[in-house]
Write a protein that holds these residues in place. Structure first.
Motif, PDB file in Angstrom:
ATOM      1  N   VAL A 132       0.856  -1.187   0.000  1.00 10.99           N
ATOM      2  CA  VAL A 132       0.000   0.000   0.000  1.00 10.99           C
ATOM      3  C   VAL A 132       0.891   1.235   0.000  1.00 10.99           C
ATOM      4  O   VAL A 132       1.819   1.324   0.813  1.00 10.99           O
ATOM      5  CB  VAL A 132      -0.919  -0.001   1.242  1.00 10.99           C
ATOM      6  N   PRO A 133       0.649   2.203  -0.899  1.00 11.46           N
ATOM      7  CA  PRO A 133       1.499   3.397  -0.966  1.00 11.46           C
ATOM      8  C   PRO A 133       1.513   4.164   0.354  1.00 11.46           C
ATOM      9  O   PRO A 133       0.557   4.108   1.140  1.00 11.46           O
ATOM     10  CB  PRO A 133       0.849   4.235  -2.074  1.00 11.46           C
ATOM     11  N   GLU A 134       2.595   4.894   0.572  1.00 14.63           N
ATOM     12  CA  GLU A 134       2.811   5.606   1.827  1.00 14.63           C
ATOM     13  C   GLU A 134       1.643   6.515   2.212  1.00 14.63           C
ATOM     14  O   GLU A 134       1.260   6.593   3.383  1.00 14.63           O
ATOM     15  CB  GLU A 134       4.102   6.431   1.728  1.00 14.63           C
ATOM     16  N   LYS A 135       1.069   7.204   1.240  1.00 16.52           N
ATOM     17  CA  LYS A 135      -0.040   8.128   1.515  1.00 16.52           C
ATOM     18  C   LYS A 135      -1.163   7.439   2.277  1.00 16.52           C
ATOM     19  O   LYS A 135      -1.716   7.989   3.241  1.00 16.52           O
ATOM     20  CB  LYS A 135      -0.572   8.696   0.195  1.00 16.52           C
ATOM     21  N   TYR A 136      -1.522   6.238   1.857  1.00 19.18           N
ATOM     22  CA  TYR A 136      -2.622   5.509   2.484  1.00 19.18           C
ATOM     23  C   TYR A 136      -2.136   4.636   3.635  1.00 19.18           C
ATOM     24  O   TYR A 136      -2.891   4.382   4.585  1.00 19.18           O
ATOM     25  CB  TYR A 136      -3.328   4.645   1.438  1.00 19.18           C
ATOM     26  N   ASN A 137      -0.901   4.189   3.575  1.00 18.26           N
ATOM     27  CA  ASN A 137      -0.368   3.357   4.650  1.00 18.26           C
ATOM     28  C   ASN A 137      -0.188   4.144   5.942  1.00 18.26           C
ATOM     29  O   ASN A 137      -0.312   3.594   7.030  1.00 18.26           O
ATOM     30  CB  ASN A 137       0.972   2.750   4.218  1.00 18.26           C
ATOM     31  N   ASN A 138       0.100   5.430   5.810  1.00 18.33           N
ATOM     32  CA  ASN A 138       0.304   6.274   6.986  1.00 18.33           C
ATOM     33  C   ASN A 138      -0.983   6.828   7.559  1.00 18.33           C
ATOM     34  O   ASN A 138      -0.990   7.386   8.662  1.00 18.33           O
ATOM     35  CB  ASN A 138       1.230   7.437   6.650  1.00 18.33           C
ATOM     36  N   ASN A 139      -2.081   6.716   6.806  1.00 18.46           N
ATOM     37  CA  ASN A 139      -3.345   7.279   7.263  1.00 18.46           C
ATOM     38  C   ASN A 139      -4.494   6.371   6.823  1.00 18.46           C
ATOM     39  O   ASN A 139      -5.000   6.493   5.717  1.00 18.46           O
ATOM     40  CB  ASN A 139      -3.527   8.696   6.700  1.00 18.46           C
ATOM     41  N   LEU A 140      -4.890   5.464   7.695  1.00 13.48           N
ATOM     42  CA  LEU A 140      -5.911   4.484   7.343  1.00 13.48           C
ATOM     43  C   LEU A 140      -7.298   5.088   7.184  1.00 13.48           C
ATOM     44  O   LEU A 140      -8.225   4.411   6.726  1.00 13.48           O
ATOM     45  CB  LEU A 140      -5.956   3.359   8.373  1.00 13.48           C
ATOM     46  N   SER A 141      -7.467   6.366   7.542  1.00 16.52           N
ATOM     47  CA  SER A 141      -8.765   7.007   7.353  1.00 16.52           C
ATOM     48  C   SER A 141      -8.998   7.373   5.891  1.00 16.52           C
ATOM     49  O   SER A 141     -10.139   7.622   5.489  1.00 16.52           O
ATOM     50  CB  SER A 141      -8.871   8.267   8.218  1.00 16.52           C
ATOM     51  N   LEU A 142      -7.928   7.403   5.081  1.00 18.59           N
ATOM     52  CA  LEU A 142      -8.069   7.696   3.660  1.00 18.59           C
ATOM     53  C   LEU A 142      -8.509   6.431   2.925  1.00 18.59           C
ATOM     54  O   LEU A 142      -7.945   5.365   3.132  1.00 18.59           O
ATOM     55  CB  LEU A 142      -6.746   8.200   3.083  1.00 18.59           C
ATOM     56  N   GLN A 143      -9.502   6.569   2.071  1.00 12.52           N
ATOM     57  CA  GLN A 143     -10.036   5.422   1.362  1.00 12.52           C
ATOM     58  C   GLN A 143      -9.797   5.544  -0.141  1.00 12.52           C
ATOM     59  O   GLN A 143      -9.907   6.629  -0.702  1.00 12.52           O
ATOM     60  CB  GLN A 143     -11.545   5.289   1.615  1.00 12.52           C
ATOM     61  N   ALA A 144      -9.460   4.430  -0.765  1.00 14.46           N
ATOM     62  CA  ALA A 144      -9.298   4.378  -2.222  1.00 14.46           C
ATOM     63  C   ALA A 144      -9.383   2.921  -2.642  1.00 14.46           C
ATOM     64  O   ALA A 144      -8.886   2.034  -1.942  1.00 14.46           O
ATOM     65  CB  ALA A 144      -7.962   4.975  -2.660  1.00 14.46           C
ATOM     66  N   GLU A 146     -10.054  -0.705  -2.904  1.00 14.73           N
ATOM     67  CA  GLU A 146     -10.550  -1.684  -1.938  1.00 14.73           C
ATOM     68  C   GLU A 146      -9.915  -1.542  -0.561  1.00 14.73           C
ATOM     69  O   GLU A 146     -10.133  -2.397   0.320  1.00 14.73           O
ATOM     70  CB  GLU A 146     -10.317  -3.093  -2.476  1.00 14.73           C
ATOM     71  N   LEU A 147      -9.143  -0.499  -0.349  1.00 15.49           N
ATOM     72  CA  LEU A 147      -8.485  -0.315   0.940  1.00 15.49           C
ATOM     73  C   LEU A 147      -9.522  -0.178   2.050  1.00 15.49           C
ATOM     74  O   LEU A 147     -10.465   0.598   1.952  1.00 15.49           O
ATOM     75  CB  LEU A 147      -7.591   0.931   0.899  1.00 15.49           C
ATOM     76  N   SER A 148      -9.330  -0.937   3.123  1.00 13.38           N
ATOM     77  CA  SER A 148     -10.281  -0.927   4.228  1.00 13.38           C
ATOM     78  C   SER A 148      -9.622  -1.508   5.468  1.00 13.38           C
ATOM     79  O   SER A 148      -8.756  -2.378   5.375  1.00 13.38           O
ATOM     80  CB  SER A 148     -11.525  -1.736   3.868  1.00 13.38           C
ATOM     81  N   GLN A 149     -10.072  -1.042   6.623  1.00  7.58           N
ATOM     82  CA  GLN A 149      -9.579  -1.590   7.886  1.00  7.58           C
ATOM     83  C   GLN A 149     -10.331  -2.856   8.297  1.00  7.58           C
ATOM     84  O   GLN A 149      -9.957  -3.504   9.276  1.00  7.58           O
ATOM     85  CB  GLN A 149      -9.731  -0.546   8.991  1.00  7.58           C
ATOM     86  N   LEU A 150     -11.368  -3.209   7.552  1.00  3.88           N
ATOM     87  CA  LEU A 150     -12.229  -4.321   7.947  1.00  3.88           C
ATOM     88  C   LEU A 150     -11.845  -5.651   7.322  1.00  3.88           C
ATOM     89  O   LEU A 150     -12.582  -6.625   7.446  1.00  3.88           O
ATOM     90  CB  LEU A 150     -13.684  -3.994   7.589  1.00  3.88           C
ATOM     91  N   ASN A 151     -10.704  -5.696   6.652  1.00  5.85           N
ATOM     92  CA  ASN A 151     -10.337  -6.945   5.979  1.00  5.85           C
ATOM     93  C   ASN A 151      -9.229  -7.712   6.701  1.00  5.85           C
ATOM     94  O   ASN A 151      -8.701  -8.679   6.164  1.00  5.85           O
ATOM     95  CB  ASN A 151      -9.910  -6.663   4.532  1.00  5.85           C
ATOM     96  N   GLY A 152      -8.879  -7.300   7.891  1.00  8.74           N
ATOM     97  CA  GLY A 152      -7.869  -8.021   8.658  1.00  8.74           C
ATOM     98  C   GLY A 152      -6.455  -7.833   8.154  1.00  8.74           C
ATOM     99  O   GLY A 152      -5.566  -8.620   8.494  1.00  8.74           O
ATOM    100  N   MET A 153      -6.230  -6.788   7.352  1.00 12.39           N
ATOM    101  CA  MET A 153      -4.888  -6.536   6.805  1.00 12.39           C
ATOM    102  C   MET A 153      -4.310  -5.240   7.342  1.00 12.39           C
ATOM    103  O   MET A 153      -3.680  -4.460   6.625  1.00 12.39           O
ATOM    104  CB  MET A 153      -4.945  -6.503   5.282  1.00 12.39           C
ATOM    105  N   THR A 154      -4.506  -4.999   8.639  1.00 11.44           N
ATOM    106  CA  THR A 154      -3.878  -3.864   9.304  1.00 11.44           C
ATOM    107  C   THR A 154      -3.153  -4.361  10.542  1.00 11.44           C
ATOM    108  O   THR A 154      -3.447  -5.431  11.059  1.00 11.44           O
ATOM    109  CB  THR A 154      -4.912  -2.791   9.704  1.00 11.44           C
ATOM    110  N   ASN A 155      -2.206  -3.563  11.020  1.00 12.78           N
ATOM    111  CA  ASN A 155      -1.386  -3.978  12.150  1.00 12.78           C
ATOM    112  C   ASN A 155      -0.936  -2.746  12.925  1.00 12.78           C
ATOM    113  O   ASN A 155      -0.533  -1.753  12.320  1.00 12.78           O
ATOM    114  CB  ASN A 155      -0.168  -4.762  11.655  1.00 12.78           C
TER     115      ASN A 155
END
Length: 260
Positions: A132-144, A146-155
């Motif tokens: 995931v590019p830095e822009k979205y990796n550093n801020n999970l509130s940004l959506q683009a 299929e990026l989502s916090q609900l898929n179990g791929m955050t840490n």
């Protein structure tokens, strides 16, 4: 009479030329679409969950394969590029898993991506990134995409703020009667890697036909060069090994099987 014959001859030639031009006139092509498939394999065998695969001296049994594909770009034969908008996709084969106390992520197998709006033309290569590019990796509130916090791929353990898990391979590996639990994950901005693959030949994409690009994703290459029996769990605390896994994704895991 000579003038009359000349006029008839010229008219015939003009008519023939116009007819030929009409036959050769190119069809007005509009933008096309393509199916991009990441076919998971274990060496020469199809990947599957809960199945033993013997490769060399080791036996592998997998329970999960997941990774982000980002920033898909198609490169024309003349060097022009088409960047697919909002191209953030989760490729996965996994069982149902709890992502938080209120949500269960369902079991899923997803290997194909539908790319649309591709300008008509001949294409020679495909480029994409794993992670995931830095822009979205550093801020999970940004959506683009299929990026989502609900898929179990955050840490929350890889940096002071939350971040995405770029890839995850889980299961077990056995060698010489010793079995280890396998959890091989990548993340962190430094491990956002780009893959460039040349197509076997120029691929024409347009509205005139359906197009498919089939890639092999060899799971055995994810841990290539790593003593997995000594380090079966790879994450932020194994930064050097995690960097090696990320490099494998960019340089060894993916190959083009066909493009047509």
């Amino acid at each position: 009479m000579k003038k009359f014959l000349t006029i008839i001859l010229l008219s015939a030639l003009l008519f023939a030329s116009c007819s030929k031009d009409a036959q050769l006139a190119p069809v007005n092509e509009t933008e096309g679409k393509a199916t991009l498939t990441f076919d998971a394999v274990v060496g020469t065998s199809d990947f599957a969950l809960d199945k033993d695969f013997t490769v060399g001296t080791k036996t592998w049994n997998f329970t999960q394969l997941r990774y982000w594909v980002s920033n898909v770009v198609l490169v024309k034969a003349n060097g022009e590029e088409y960047a697919v908008p909002n191209s953030y996709y989760l490729i996965e084969e996994n069982k149902a898993a709890e992502t938080n106390s209120a949500y269960i992520y369902p079991a899923n197998k997803r290997e194909s991506i539908e790319l649309a709006g591709i300008p008509a033309g001949d294409y020679k290569a495909i480029r994409f990134s794993v992670g995931v590019p830095e822009k979205y990796n550093n801020n999970l509130s940004l959506q683009a995409g299929e990026l989502s916090q609900l898929n179990g791929m955050t840490n929350v353990s890889w940096m002071w703020a939350t971040s995405y898990i770029f890839s995850s391979l889980k299961g077990k590996v056995t060698e010489a009667a010793t079995t280890k639990t396998l959890v091989v994950e990548t993340g962190l901005n430094t491990n956002f890697k780009t893959v460039t693959l040349n197509l076997p030949s120029a691929l024409h994409i347009s509205s005139a036909k359906s197009t498919t690009i089939l890639l092999n994703a060899d799971v055995t290459r994810i841990t290539d060069g790593i003593d997995i029996m000594s380090t079966p769990v790879v994450g932020a605390t194994q930064a050097t090994v995690m960097a090696a896994v990320a490099a494998n994704y960019s340089g060894k895991v993916f190959t083009v099987k066909s493009a047509q």
